[in-house]
Write a protein that holds these residues in place. Sequence first.
Motif, PDB file in Angstrom:
ATOM      1  N   VAL A  49       0.837  -1.205   0.000  1.00 28.45           N
ATOM      2  CA  VAL A  49       0.000   0.000   0.000  1.00 28.45           C
ATOM      3  C   VAL A  49       0.872   1.256   0.000  1.00 28.45           C
ATOM      4  N   ARG A  90       2.360   1.707  -3.468  1.00 27.69           N
ATOM      5  CA  ARG A  90       1.362   2.222  -4.418  1.00 27.69           C
ATOM      6  C   ARG A  90       1.118   3.704  -4.199  1.00 27.69           C
ATOM      7  N   GLU A  91       1.024   4.127  -2.940  1.00 27.28           N
ATOM      8  CA  GLU A  91       0.794   5.532  -2.636  1.00 27.28           C
ATOM      9  C   GLU A  91       1.976   6.388  -3.105  1.00 27.28           C
TER      10      GLU A  91
END
Length: 75
Positions: free
Chosen positions: A10, A13-14
């Motif tokens: 996560v 991806r951010e």
Amino acid sequence: MNPQTGPTLVERRERLKLECELDRLNLRIALRPAAQRPVGAVVSLIPRILSLVPGRWGRWTLRALDALVLVRGAF
């Protein structure tokens, strides 16, 4: 983020999303027409900064700025 492990999926991806947005913004800035670029604003700060320098350089820059104001006023 744990120092022993890498970033999570996560987090990666951010970060990728933010980097892509930054690339898009830089591309928009680079592709602007030349008339919209604020080049004069940055260039005009250089003499003002130099006028703060003590001594001969500062005095010379202040005189040059005064002359520039007179020349701009004439046109």
